[in-house]
Design a protein around this motif. Structure first.
Motif, PDB file in Angstrom:
ATOM      1  N   ASN A   1    -127.798 -84.623  58.259  1.00 52.10           N
ATOM      2  CA  ASN A   1    -126.977 -84.415  57.064  1.00 52.10           C
ATOM      3  C   ASN A   1    -127.042 -82.953  56.636  1.00 52.10           C
TER       4      ASN A   1
ATOM      5  N   GLY B   1    -135.458 -90.465  64.051  1.00 52.28           N
ATOM      6  CA  GLY B   1    -136.653 -89.732  63.658  1.00 52.28           C
ATOM      7  C   GLY B   1    -137.942 -90.258  64.243  1.00 52.28           C
TER       8      GLY B   1
ATOM      9  N   LYS C   1    -136.716 -90.331  50.127  1.00 54.93           N
ATOM     10  CA  LYS C   1    -135.566 -89.753  49.447  1.00 54.93           C
ATOM     11  C   LYS C   1    -135.123 -90.676  48.315  1.00 54.93           C
TER      12      LYS C   1
ATOM     13  N   MET D   1    -130.913 -90.954  61.926  1.00 53.76           N
ATOM     14  CA  MET D   1    -130.058 -89.968  62.584  1.00 53.76           C
ATOM     15  C   MET D   1    -129.392 -90.610  63.800  1.00 53.76           C
TER      16      MET D   1
ATOM     17  N   ASP E   1    -132.588 -82.932  60.252  1.00 57.55           N
ATOM     18  CA  ASP E   1    -131.805 -83.909  59.496  1.00 57.55           C
ATOM     19  C   ASP E   1    -130.340 -83.733  59.874  1.00 57.55           C
TER      20      ASP E   1
ATOM     21  N   GLN F   1    -129.780 -80.148  63.068  1.00 54.28           N
ATOM     22  CA  GLN F   1    -129.083 -81.402  62.812  1.00 54.28           C
ATOM     23  C   GLN F   1    -129.199 -82.405  63.967  1.00 54.28           C
TER      24      GLN F   1
ATOM     25  N   ASP G   1    -136.168 -86.326  59.340  1.00 60.21           N
ATOM     26  CA  ASP G   1    -135.446 -87.476  58.812  1.00 60.21           C
ATOM     27  C   ASP G   1    -135.531 -88.601  59.846  1.00 60.21           C
TER      28      ASP G   1
ATOM     29  N   THR H   1    -137.367 -89.752  54.491  1.00 56.95           N
ATOM     30  CA  THR H   1    -136.308 -90.727  54.745  1.00 56.95           C
ATOM     31  C   THR H   1    -136.068 -91.598  53.523  1.00 56.95           C
TER      32      THR H   1
END
Length: 445
Positions: free
Chosen positions: A332, A382, A423, A377, A330, A354, A374, A404
């Motif tokens: 983030n 992903g 999410k 990105m 991910d 990341q 994720d 996601t």
């Protein structure tokens, strides 16, 4: 989990503010005075802000209002009631993600059940702190109405502490004495290199009286186990007491206790010679063993007692801390930190990457049992990462979970993902997803 959405109706007060109000049934909406409501909300908010402060909760007016002031575990009871009330506000699954109902629930759940800071809650929900404060005010109003409905609180008077009942009030059942363990933080862990010798030392005076010797073998560098120290200690003491009381005297027949690591689990074996199968021991010994088993179960462990010939054995099995490697990809950094926090104190260890190149480097050097990806990105998204992982022989068999904000479960599964999470993700949802993958993709023997 119960749902309060049939009791509490959510309406928009105005389009300009988008204020989300909670109304209970019509009679409550008509009778509940605003001053009284404010007082009740204040007391509930204060209790939520001191959810893990037993001294504060014991003195709270909520103790009498909830009918738990006579209990020895009043703080635990209040905490359990408040957490259950928040969970009761969770919308039904068919409620659209991102709806106001979900926002109200999440604003309370992340702050008080998951114990996030205000900044972390706002970041998780993608809103400003100002928006969060307004949302939590509406959510607190909904929670107050729910508790008023549940406990039949008087609509025309604030929550007031009633006189404490006499100390001779009936004691709770044995199961109630374990309520503190049911609501203990999941991050509790036990270091057996300290707790096991300490338990054995407590038993030595009794063992000397009975002329019984105790031998202990601890494997070096044992990881901590995911279990509350007090529960592990008492479970061990109960079993060791039964062993000492039933073992024959003399050094040639010691009570032997061995702790070792088996994959991601720590096993503790206690063996002793006994004149009869342990299942035929007296009622008091049976009670000790049953209580020990309940303690272990509340720590998500297992306990099995068997007798073969003249040797009785009790075996405990607990999850080892951080032994299952999980790769989360991910971009983030805060999202990575959140999932690492979710995994703290569990059998999982979350390693973050990341970017796709960073993940590839980690996959060359570390064996991961689950990969979480994720979608949104920069660079390689992903979906591309998922395709590459599935095409590579070294990662094709590793279970992959797509995580996601996009509502793309069907697409994720059709492209080879084993599971999907949309999410924002709660701690329980994350850990349940990992558990499902390990259960369906066990390590080879």
């Amino acid at each position: 989990m119960s749902h309060a959405l049939g009791i509490i109706e959510y309406t928009m007060e105005s389009e300009r503010h988008g204020r989300f109000l909670a109304r209970a049934r019509p009679e409550w909406g008509q009778n509940l005075d605003s001053t009284v409501l404010h007082q009740q909300q204040k007391q509930i908010r204060e209790a939520l802000n001191h959810l893990h402060d037993p001294a504060f909760l014991r003195k709270s007016p909520l103790a009498a209002a909830f009918g738990v002031s006579a209990r020895f575990d009043t703080p635990v009871a209040i905490r359990s009631i408040l957490v259950s009330a928040i969970e009761a506000l969770q919308p039904q699954p068919e409620e659209p993600p991102g709806s106001r109902a979900w926002e109200v629930f999440q604003s309370l759940y992340y702050r008080y059940v998951e114990q996030f800071s205000q900044d972390e809650v706002a970041n998780q929900m993608g809103i400003s702190l100002r928006q969060l404060r307004r949302l939590q005010q509406s959510a607190l109003e909904a929670l107050t109405y729910h508790l008023a409905e549940q406990f039949h609180l008087q609509p025309n008077s604030p929550l007031e502490a009633s006189p404490e009942p006499p100390a001779t009030a009936a004691a709770p059942h044995g199961e109630d004495e374990l309520d503190w363990l049911k609501t203990s933080p999941p991050e509790e862990t036990t270091d057996l290199s300290e707790s096991l010798p300490a338990a054995v030392e407590l038993l030595r005076p009794l063992a000397r009286q009975r002329s019984v010797s105790i031998e202990m073998v601890l494997e070096e560098h044992l990881p901590h186990i995911v279990a509350h120290p007090a529960a592990v200690r008492q479970a061990l003491l109960n079993v060791l007491t039964v062993a000492v009381l039933n073992a024959p005297p003399g050094a040639d027949a010691p009570v032997r206790i061995v702790a070792s690591l088996a994959r991601d689990q720590v096993q503790i074996r206690c063996e002793w010679k006994s004149p009869a199968p342990v299942q035929q021991s007296n009622a008091e010994d049976q009670q000790k063993l049953q209580f020990a088993q309940r303690l272990v179960e509340l720590c998500s462990g297992k306990m099995q007692v068997t007798t073969a010939g003249r040797v009785s054995k009790a075996q405990f099995t607990f999850s080892a801390l951080g032994q299952r490697q999980v790769l989360v990809i991910d971009d983030n950094a805060q999202a990575l930190q959140l999932l690492q926090r979710y995994a703290a104190g569990t059998r999982y260890r979350v390693v973050g990457a990341q970017s796709a190149p960073e993940a590839l480097a980690l996959l060359r050097s570390v064996v991961f049992e689950v990969i979480v990806v994720d979608v949104m990105m920069p660079g390689t998204d992903g979906w591309t990462v998922l395709a590459n992982l599935r095409q590579s022989p070294s990662t094709a068999a590793i279970p992959i979970i797509v995580c996601t904000v996009l509502p793309q479960r069907e697409l994720a599964l059709s492209l080879g993902a084993d599971d999907f999470m949309q999410k924002p993700v709660s701690r329980q949802l994350f850990l349940d997803a990992l558990d499902r993958q390990l259960a369906s993709h066990p390590l080879p023997s």
